[in-house]
Scaffold this active site. Structure first.
Site, PDB file in Angstrom:
ATOM      1  N   GLU A 145       2.845  -7.746   8.989  1.00  0.00           N
ATOM      2  CA  GLU A 145       2.963  -6.323   9.305  1.00  0.00           C
ATOM      3  C   GLU A 145       3.949  -5.625   8.395  1.00  0.00           C
ATOM      4  O   GLU A 145       3.963  -4.421   8.274  1.00  0.00           O
ATOM      5  CB  GLU A 145       3.405  -6.139  10.767  1.00  0.00           C
ATOM      6  CG  GLU A 145       2.402  -6.688  11.770  1.00  0.00           C
ATOM      7  CD  GLU A 145       1.002  -6.130  11.552  1.00  0.00           C
ATOM      8  OE1 GLU A 145       0.870  -4.901  11.420  1.00  0.00           O
ATOM      9  OE2 GLU A 145       0.047  -6.929  11.510  1.00  0.00           O
TER      10      GLU A 145
ATOM     11  N   ASP B  13     -10.886   0.765 -24.422  1.00  0.00           N
ATOM     12  CA  ASP B  13     -11.123   0.500 -23.005  1.00  0.00           C
ATOM     13  C   ASP B  13     -11.202   1.784 -22.205  1.00  0.00           C
ATOM     14  O   ASP B  13     -10.498   2.736 -22.494  1.00  0.00           O
ATOM     15  CB  ASP B  13      -9.933  -0.260 -22.389  1.00  0.00           C
ATOM     16  CG  ASP B  13      -9.949  -1.721 -22.711  1.00  0.00           C
ATOM     17  OD1 ASP B  13     -10.976  -2.199 -23.217  1.00  0.00           O
ATOM     18  OD2 ASP B  13      -8.926  -2.371 -22.447  1.00  0.00           O
TER      19      ASP B  13
ATOM     20  N   PRO C 249       0.815  -1.228   0.000  1.00  0.00           N
ATOM     21  CA  PRO C 249       0.000   0.000   0.000  1.00  0.00           C
ATOM     22  C   PRO C 249       0.844   1.271   0.000  1.00  0.00           C
ATOM     23  O   PRO C 249       0.334   2.360  -0.218  1.00  0.00           O
ATOM     24  CB  PRO C 249      -0.838  -0.115   1.281  1.00  0.00           C
ATOM     25  CG  PRO C 249      -0.300  -1.260   2.046  1.00  0.00           C
ATOM     26  CD  PRO C 249       0.567  -2.081   1.155  1.00  0.00           C
TER      27      PRO C 249
ATOM     28  N   ARG D 176      -3.323  -8.622 -20.547  1.00  0.00           N
ATOM     29  CA  ARG D 176      -4.316  -8.369 -21.601  1.00  0.00           C
ATOM     30  C   ARG D 176      -3.849  -7.310 -22.597  1.00  0.00           C
ATOM     31  O   ARG D 176      -4.433  -7.157 -23.667  1.00  0.00           O
ATOM     32  CB  ARG D 176      -5.697  -8.052 -21.025  1.00  0.00           C
ATOM     33  CG  ARG D 176      -5.785  -6.768 -20.257  1.00  0.00           C
ATOM     34  CD  ARG D 176      -7.107  -6.678 -19.524  1.00  0.00           C
ATOM     35  NE  ARG D 176      -8.262  -6.542 -20.412  1.00  0.00           N
ATOM     36  CZ  ARG D 176      -8.540  -5.454 -21.118  1.00  0.00           C
ATOM     37  NH1 ARG D 176      -7.745  -4.419 -21.070  1.00  0.00           N
ATOM     38  NH2 ARG D 176      -9.614  -5.403 -21.887  1.00  0.00           N
TER      39      ARG D 176
HETATM   40  N1  ADE Z   1      -0.787  -5.145   0.038  1.00  0.00           N
HETATM   41  C1  ADE Z   1      -1.704  -4.773   0.944  1.00  0.00           C
HETATM   42  N2  ADE Z   1      -2.491  -3.803   0.494  1.00  0.00           N
HETATM   43  C2  ADE Z   1      -2.073  -3.523  -0.773  1.00  0.00           C
HETATM   44  C3  ADE Z   1      -2.483  -2.598  -1.775  1.00  0.00           C
HETATM   45  N3  ADE Z   1      -3.482  -1.744  -1.576  1.00  0.00           N
HETATM   46  N4  ADE Z   1      -1.820  -2.600  -2.936  1.00  0.00           N
HETATM   47  C4  ADE Z   1      -0.788  -3.440  -3.145  1.00  0.00           C
HETATM   48  N5  ADE Z   1      -0.356  -4.324  -2.236  1.00  0.00           N
HETATM   49  C5  ADE Z   1      -0.990  -4.377  -1.063  1.00  0.00           C
END
Ligand code: ADE
Length: 249
Positions: free
Chosen positions: A122, A175, A95, A160
């Site tokens: 974590e 697309d 994230p 794709r």
């Molecule tokens: N791992 C946990 N959440 C994630 C996300 N939003 N994007 C990529 N990998 C992740």
């Protein structure tokens, strides 16, 4: 293209890659995907892949050694005559990464090889980020329980785009997002379903008119749903004026 995915949960990849466009791309040998269990690159009796965080805190941290060993073993297998590849993307799904977009998929689809690392728990030992990974990608501002689903999203989006992955009946050209706009509405038979007719212009056989209608619909739809995309979209002067007129009214 070759894609190597490093994960602690290889079983998660069983279903999604065995269907549809993805399977067709594999059958046509446009892509080869290898799933590697990070646990297979441990050397201790318990196959330890994670450990407590230095400094304390809850949650476990993925160890550097098995992840480095997995990536290095793939690189030495694929490129036996060189000791590294500067242009090989080694991507951590997290994230904290740059936000995944169609542009990034297009950029990645130009590479012949990708290595994807799925984070978990974590966290992951920071030295993996600093000395192994070349790119970090997030698929959205939310937290998944691991990088696996994100790796599948990235892989599907990239595959794709490979020439030949979509049949001649499909096309990535129009697309949503590939034009910078959302896609125009689509209809198929019957011409009238319940009380709802297909827009007359689509039945006209006039290709010029149809193309103009679709373009206009794509712009209106984007304006309505994702006005943020319009700033960067490639619009002609007349189209830009139309957007400004609607926005101003
Ligand atoms: N791992 C946990 N959440 C994630 C996300 N939003 N994007 C990529 N990998 C992740």
């Amino acid at each position: 293209m070759r894609i190597d995915i490093l994960t602690l949960f290889p079983g998660m990849f069983q279903g999604p890659f065995n269907e549809s466009i993805f399977q067709r791309a594999v059958d046509k040998e446009l892509v080869m995907v290898n799933i590697h269990n990070i646990r297979d690159y441990t050397h201790d009796k318990h196959h330890t892949v994670d450990d407590y965080a230095y400094g304390g805190g809850i949650g476990m941290v993925i160890k550097a050694e098995p992840v480095f060993e997995a990536v290095e073993s793939i690189i030495s297998e694929v490129y036996p005559d060189s000791d590294g590849r500067d242009d090989l993307p080694v991507i951590l799904l997290t994230p904290q990464g740059r936000l995944f977009r169609q542009k990034i998929a297009e950029e990645l689809s130009g590479h012949s090889h990708l290595i994807l690392i799925c984070g978990h728990y974590e966290g992951i030992d920071e030295r993996i980020r600093e000395h192994l990974v070349t790119d970090e990608v997030s698929i959205g501002d939310y937290v998944l329980s691991g990088g696996e689903l994100a790796a599948m999203v990235l892989t599907d989006t990239v595959v794709r785009l490979l020439p030949g992955a979509l049949g001649s009946k499909d096309s990535a050209r129009d697309d949503s997002h590939s034009t910078g706009l959302l896609e125009y509405p689509q209809y198929t038979r019957p011409e009238i379903y319940r009380d709802w007719p297909v827009p007359q212009v689509l039945l006209s056989g006039n290709h010029g008119q149809i193309a103009r209608w679709r373009r206009q619909q794509a712009i209106l739809r984007t304006l309505e749903r994702r006005p943020d995309l319009l700033d960067k979209a490639d619009l002609g002067a007349e189209e830009r004026a139309l957007v400004e007129k609607i926005q101003g009214s």
